[in-house]
Design a protein around this motif. Sequence first.
Motif, mmCIF file in Angstrom:
data_model
loop_
_atom_site.group_PDB
_atom_site.id
_atom_site.type_symbol
_atom_site.label_atom_id
_atom_site.label_comp_id
_atom_site.label_asym_id
_atom_site.label_seq_id
_atom_site.Cartn_x
_atom_site.Cartn_y
_atom_site.Cartn_z
ATOM 1 N N ARG A 147 0.845 -1.194 0.000
ATOM 2 C CA ARG A 147 0.000 0.000 0.000
ATOM 3 C C ARG A 147 0.881 1.245 0.000
ATOM 4 O O ARG A 147 0.655 2.192 -0.750
ATOM 5 C CB ARG A 147 -0.914 0.005 1.225
ATOM 6 C CG ARG A 147 -1.912 1.157 1.216
ATOM 7 C CD ARG A 147 -2.881 1.142 2.396
ATOM 8 N NE ARG A 147 -3.642 -0.080 2.442
ATOM 9 C CZ ARG A 147 -3.632 -0.943 3.465
ATOM 10 N NH1 ARG A 147 -2.891 -0.693 4.527
ATOM 11 N NH2 ARG A 147 -4.346 -2.040 3.448
ATOM 12 N N ARG A 148 1.929 1.243 0.848
ATOM 13 C CA ARG A 148 2.844 2.390 0.885
ATOM 14 C C ARG A 148 3.531 2.577 -0.465
ATOM 15 O O ARG A 148 3.667 3.694 -0.956
ATOM 16 C CB ARG A 148 3.876 2.201 1.989
ATOM 17 C CG ARG A 148 3.347 2.491 3.387
ATOM 18 C CD ARG A 148 4.454 2.543 4.430
ATOM 19 N NE ARG A 148 5.195 1.288 4.546
ATOM 20 C CZ ARG A 148 4.832 0.264 5.306
ATOM 21 N NH1 ARG A 148 3.730 0.341 6.025
ATOM 22 N NH2 ARG A 148 5.551 -0.839 5.356
ATOM 23 N N GLU A 149 3.988 1.475 -1.052
ATOM 24 C CA GLU A 149 4.640 1.569 -2.368
ATOM 25 C C GLU A 149 3.680 2.137 -3.400
ATOM 26 O O GLU A 149 4.047 3.019 -4.184
ATOM 27 C CB GLU A 149 5.108 0.179 -2.825
ATOM 28 C CG GLU A 149 6.301 -0.364 -2.076
ATOM 29 C CD GLU A 149 6.645 -1.782 -2.533
ATOM 30 O OE1 GLU A 149 7.409 -2.430 -1.818
ATOM 31 O OE2 GLU A 149 6.161 -2.226 -3.586
ATOM 32 N N THR A 150 2.448 1.634 -3.375
ATOM 33 C CA THR A 150 1.457 2.101 -4.340
ATOM 34 C C THR A 150 1.156 3.576 -4.128
ATOM 35 O O THR A 150 1.067 4.350 -5.093
ATOM 36 C CB THR A 150 0.150 1.274 -4.208
ATOM 37 O OG1 THR A 150 0.465 -0.103 -4.389
ATOM 38 C CG2 THR A 150 -0.871 1.701 -5.230
ATOM 39 N N GLU A 151 1.013 3.994 -2.864
ATOM 40 C CA GLU A 151 0.759 5.396 -2.577
ATOM 41 C C GLU A 151 1.928 6.267 -3.032
ATOM 42 O O GLU A 151 1.722 7.363 -3.572
ATOM 43 C CB GLU A 151 0.496 5.591 -1.076
ATOM 44 C CG GLU A 151 -0.850 5.049 -0.624
ATOM 45 C CD GLU A 151 -1.022 5.060 0.888
ATOM 46 O OE1 GLU A 151 -2.125 4.738 1.328
ATOM 47 O OE2 GLU A 151 -0.065 5.396 1.601
ATOM 48 N N GLU A 152 3.142 5.787 -2.834
ATOM 49 C CA GLU A 152 4.304 6.540 -3.287
ATOM 50 C C GLU A 152 4.323 6.639 -4.810
ATOM 51 O O GLU A 152 4.624 7.705 -5.365
ATOM 52 C CB GLU A 152 5.590 5.870 -2.795
ATOM 53 C CG GLU A 152 5.819 6.020 -1.302
ATOM 54 C CD GLU A 152 7.007 5.202 -0.793
ATOM 55 O OE1 GLU A 152 7.175 5.162 0.425
ATOM 56 O OE2 GLU A 152 7.739 4.616 -1.607
ATOM 57 N N GLU A 153 3.975 5.538 -5.470
ATOM 58 C CA GLU A 153 3.921 5.562 -6.938
ATOM 59 C C GLU A 153 2.856 6.537 -7.419
ATOM 60 O O GLU A 153 3.089 7.316 -8.345
ATOM 61 C CB GLU A 153 3.632 4.163 -7.479
ATOM 62 C CG GLU A 153 4.804 3.206 -7.413
ATOM 63 C CD GLU A 153 4.446 1.829 -7.972
ATOM 64 O OE1 GLU A 153 3.654 1.765 -8.929
ATOM 65 O OE2 GLU A 153 4.974 0.842 -7.437
ATOM 66 N N ILE A 154 1.690 6.479 -6.758
ATOM 67 C CA ILE A 154 0.606 7.393 -7.142
ATOM 68 C C ILE A 154 1.048 8.831 -6.934
ATOM 69 O O ILE A 154 0.838 9.697 -7.796
ATOM 70 C CB ILE A 154 -0.675 7.079 -6.339
ATOM 71 C CG1 ILE A 154 -1.267 5.755 -6.813
ATOM 72 C CG2 ILE A 154 -1.696 8.206 -6.453
ATOM 73 C CD1 ILE A 154 -2.411 5.246 -5.947
ATOM 74 N N SER A 155 1.666 9.107 -5.798
ATOM 75 C CA SER A 155 2.148 10.456 -5.497
ATOM 76 C C SER A 155 3.156 10.908 -6.559
ATOM 77 O O SER A 155 3.085 12.036 -7.060
ATOM 78 C CB SER A 155 2.775 10.479 -4.106
ATOM 79 O OG SER A 155 3.290 11.750 -3.827
ATOM 80 N N GLU A 207 1.364 11.596 -9.763
ATOM 81 C CA GLU A 207 0.622 12.855 -9.699
ATOM 82 C C GLU A 207 1.567 14.035 -9.897
ATOM 83 O O GLU A 207 1.240 14.991 -10.612
ATOM 84 C CB GLU A 207 -0.103 12.984 -8.346
ATOM 85 C CG GLU A 207 -1.336 12.125 -8.231
ATOM 86 C CD GLU A 207 -2.010 12.243 -6.869
ATOM 87 O OE1 GLU A 207 -3.152 11.791 -6.769
ATOM 88 O OE2 GLU A 207 -1.400 12.782 -5.927
#
Length: 142
Positions: A21-29, A32
């Motif tokens: 989840r953290r990796e995905t959030e970092e990728e999304i960030s 963006e």
Amino acid sequence: EVKAEYERNLKDMEATLAAKRRETEEEISHLEVESRRALAKSEEGRIAISVHEETKQIRQQRDEMNRRRMEAEARLEDLRETHEDMQNHAEQLSSTVNDLKSELHEKESQVDTLDAEVNNAKRRIGQLQASLEEAQQSISEH
């Protein structure tokens, strides 16, 4: 043992999911940021960013309003329940007061009856005393 192993596996899975989840959030960030940079290069991009920010702000305001509405509805429901409890209590008190009034009237009636009996007894005592005096006077005359 099976339960302990299950719990360990579950914790491992939760840790793995949290990391992903953290990796995905970092990728999304990161995406963006890249997307904003690309959009900012054009006038349309600047407008899109502005619209995006305003939309984000409007959504936050809407979410806050919904949260406040839900809190107000919960408070209103609590007040309704409290009001209902108070009405029930008032009805119980009214019933108790009516019962006490009935009992008081009954006791007052009993007091009135006893007063009448006392007055009758006093009158009878007076009559008996008068008769006694007459008898004593009659005896002393003879």
